[in-house]
Design a protein around this motif. Structure first.
Motif, PDB file in Angstrom:
ATOM      1  N   ALA A   1      33.144  38.023  55.047  1.00 18.16           N
ATOM      2  CA  ALA A   1      31.889  37.270  54.986  1.00 18.16           C
ATOM      3  C   ALA A   1      32.137  35.901  54.373  1.00 18.16           C
ATOM      4  N   THR A   2      31.522  34.869  54.982  1.00 16.40           N
ATOM      5  CA  THR A   2      31.691  33.498  54.503  1.00 16.40           C
ATOM      6  C   THR A   2      30.333  32.842  54.345  1.00 16.40           C
ATOM      7  N   ARG A   3      30.129  32.257  53.175  1.00 16.59           N
ATOM      8  CA  ARG A   3      28.916  31.477  52.920  1.00 16.59           C
ATOM      9  C   ARG A   3      29.295  30.304  52.003  1.00 16.59           C
ATOM     10  N   ASP A   4      28.925  29.103  52.423  1.00 13.31           N
ATOM     11  CA  ASP A   4      29.219  27.904  51.628  1.00 13.31           C
ATOM     12  C   ASP A   4      30.702  27.826  51.262  1.00 13.31           C
ATOM     13  N   SER A   5      31.558  28.117  52.218  1.00 18.93           N
ATOM     14  CA  SER A   5      33.024  28.057  52.085  1.00 18.93           C
ATOM     15  C   SER A   5      33.594  29.137  51.164  1.00 18.93           C
ATOM     16  N   ILE A   6      32.742  30.012  50.616  1.00 19.48           N
ATOM     17  CA  ILE A   6      33.219  31.126  49.796  1.00 19.48           C
ATOM     18  C   ILE A   6      33.369  32.359  50.686  1.00 19.48           C
ATOM     19  N   GLN A   7      34.560  32.940  50.685  1.00 19.59           N
ATOM     20  CA  GLN A   7      34.852  34.056  51.574  1.00 19.59           C
ATOM     21  C   GLN A   7      35.207  35.311  50.785  1.00 19.59           C
ATOM     22  N   THR A   8      34.690  36.440  51.231  1.00 11.39           N
ATOM     23  CA  THR A   8      35.028  37.729  50.634  1.00 11.39           C
ATOM     24  C   THR A   8      35.452  38.693  51.736  1.00 11.39           C
ATOM     25  N   MET A   9      36.261  39.679  51.365  1.00 15.21           N
ATOM     26  CA  MET A   9      36.724  40.678  52.323  1.00 15.21           C
ATOM     27  C   MET A   9      36.615  42.065  51.710  1.00 15.21           C
ATOM     28  N   HIS A  10      36.115  42.996  52.491  1.00 16.37           N
ATOM     29  CA  HIS A  10      36.093  44.404  52.102  1.00 16.37           C
ATOM     30  C   HIS A  10      36.557  45.226  53.303  1.00 16.37           C
ATOM     31  N   SER A  11      37.424  46.205  53.079  1.00 24.76           N
ATOM     32  CA  SER A  11      37.832  47.085  54.162  1.00 24.76           C
ATOM     33  C   SER A  11      38.046  48.501  53.651  1.00 24.76           C
ATOM     34  N   ILE A  12      37.892  49.447  54.562  1.00 25.74           N
ATOM     35  CA  ILE A  12      38.158  50.853  54.270  1.00 25.74           C
ATOM     36  C   ILE A  12      38.903  51.441  55.458  1.00 25.74           C
ATOM     37  N   LYS A  13      40.032  52.079  55.213  1.00 23.65           N
ATOM     38  CA  LYS A  13      40.772  52.781  56.264  1.00 23.65           C
ATOM     39  C   LYS A  13      41.080  54.186  55.775  1.00 23.65           C
ATOM     40  N   LYS A  14      40.519  55.151  56.479  1.00 24.69           N
ATOM     41  CA  LYS A  14      40.693  56.562  56.122  1.00 24.69           C
ATOM     42  C   LYS A  14      40.418  56.808  54.633  1.00 24.69           C
ATOM     43  N   GLY A  15      39.349  56.153  54.153  1.00 26.71           N
ATOM     44  CA  GLY A  15      38.918  56.365  52.783  1.00 26.71           C
ATOM     45  C   GLY A  15      39.572  55.475  51.753  1.00 26.71           C
ATOM     46  N   LYS A  16      40.602  54.726  52.145  1.00 25.69           N
ATOM     47  CA  LYS A  16      41.289  53.847  51.201  1.00 25.69           C
ATOM     48  C   LYS A  16      40.694  52.444  51.276  1.00 25.69           C
ATOM     49  N   CYS A  17      40.309  51.925  50.112  1.00 23.17           N
ATOM     50  CA  CYS A  17      39.607  50.643  50.042  1.00 23.17           C
ATOM     51  C   CYS A  17      40.564  49.499  49.736  1.00 23.17           C
TER      52      CYS A  17
END
Length: 219
Positions: free
Chosen positions: A61-77
């Motif tokens: 997600a990006t807003r006002d040039s600030i970016q964050t990332m979240h992911s989950i694969k087979k329960g691992k964050c």
């Protein structure tokens, strides 16, 4: 007015046949590009990768040039958020990842997600007029372990397309009165042969206050 000709499950099956005629949702793999616009705020652009067969979810997600990332694969964050958590009621970064996974797969997986375990579909279908349009309305609640909100789904009586949904924080005729929101759906984007509402405009139930709009494009 009660719509006697259909049970809740029958209406849901017809809606799913419209939105996901080839039963592709359970193995959905694709990218959603969602822009959220809110009054007085900068747009937030979210690139969402979903691969249900491999239990994979990622949102950047990006807003006002600030970016964050979240992911989950087979329960691992995995997450880009590294700040410490000092507030007792605040989600940890990995709890946020789980919340985002559930949020996006639920809303963009509707109405198919209403087949998930823990969902209670009411047998009675009502015919209601909402915002000047007539709908067949399906009521759903959830097992306690899943959620406490009461949801209503509004379907086109001719095509069975989902055109609006609404939730309350409890029974709308009791403690849930003046709570929750309704979401008006417009247009459709076809991804993996699934018809997904492309525009979602959010409003408070209490006073019709406009909250914002999500705009979906295929990745």
């Amino acid at each position: 007015m009660i719509a006697q000709q259909l049970t809740g499950e029958q209406l849901l099956d017809k809606a799913i046949a419209y939105h996901d005629p080839h039963n592709n949702w359970d193995t959905f793999k694709g990218t959603l590009n969602v822009t959220m616009e809110t009054p007085g705020g900068s747009p937030r652009v979210s690139i969402i990768d979903i691969d249900l067969s491999n239990e994979y979810f990622k949102v950047v997600a990006t807003r006002d040039s600030i970016q964050t990332m979240h992911s989950i694969k087979k329960g691992k964050c995995t997450t880009s958020i590294t700040d410490s958590i000092s507030e007792p009621q605040r989600r940890t970064p990995c709890e946020t990842a789980g919340f985002l996974k559930n949020y996006y797969t639920y809303l963009y997986g509707l109405p198919m997600k209403l087949k998930d375990p823990g969902t209670q579909i009411f047998e009675t279908v009502e015919r209601k007029t909402f915002k000047g349009k007539e709908y067949l309305v399906l009521k759903a609640t959830y097992d306690e372990a899943v959620g406490s909100d009461v949801w209503y789904f509004y379907f086109n009586p001719k095509t069975y397309a989902m055109e609006t949904y609404q939730f309350f924080k409890g029974d709308p005729n009791a403690k849930g009165k003046d709570t929750g929101e309704y979401i008006l759906l417009n247009k459709e984007t076809v991804i993996n042969d699934i018809k997904i509402p492309a525009i979602r405009a959010w409003f408070y139930n209490k006073d019709d206050k406009y909250l914002g709009t999500d705009i979906l494009k295929a990745g």
